[in-house]
Enzyme design. Sequence first.
Site: not given
Length: 159
Positions: A17, A90, A127
């Site tokens: 991030h 990603r 996360s």
Amino acid sequence: MRRAVCPGSFDPITNGHLDIIGRASKLYDVVHVAVMINQSKKGLFTVDERIELIREVTAGFGNVEVESFHGLLVDFCKQREIPAIVKGLRAVSDFDYELQMAQMNNGLSGVETLFVPTNPTYSFLSSSLVKEVATWGGDVSHLLPPTVHDALTKRLGER
């Protein structure tokens, strides 16, 4: 003034991030980090805790503002006159979903979405994965800013 938003839940914020936010901060005068409030989901960190952690780890950029939002991201953008959303990608699977969101957001409000390919170092990082590995005692210190790693370790120790 060129403005953009980097939205997400950031529970917790990762180095991936931070990479996207940092790169956006070089392209825009102000980058708003919008921490999503999802009342149907219980996060590991409260929204206020996430905001504080993000403020701490982005302070060095000098042009990042952090706040929470709920509802439609395009409404957040309209209220603040933000014409662009910056999203990290990603993998191809991210693109499929994010393209649909970008087209919907543009159709609703004219807000543009810019896709930034993630640094290959963080291409696997999320996360959720960080929390899962840390819960089972895995070392995630290299995936998080030190302050965030400390907060994660402390929070998991409280459970």
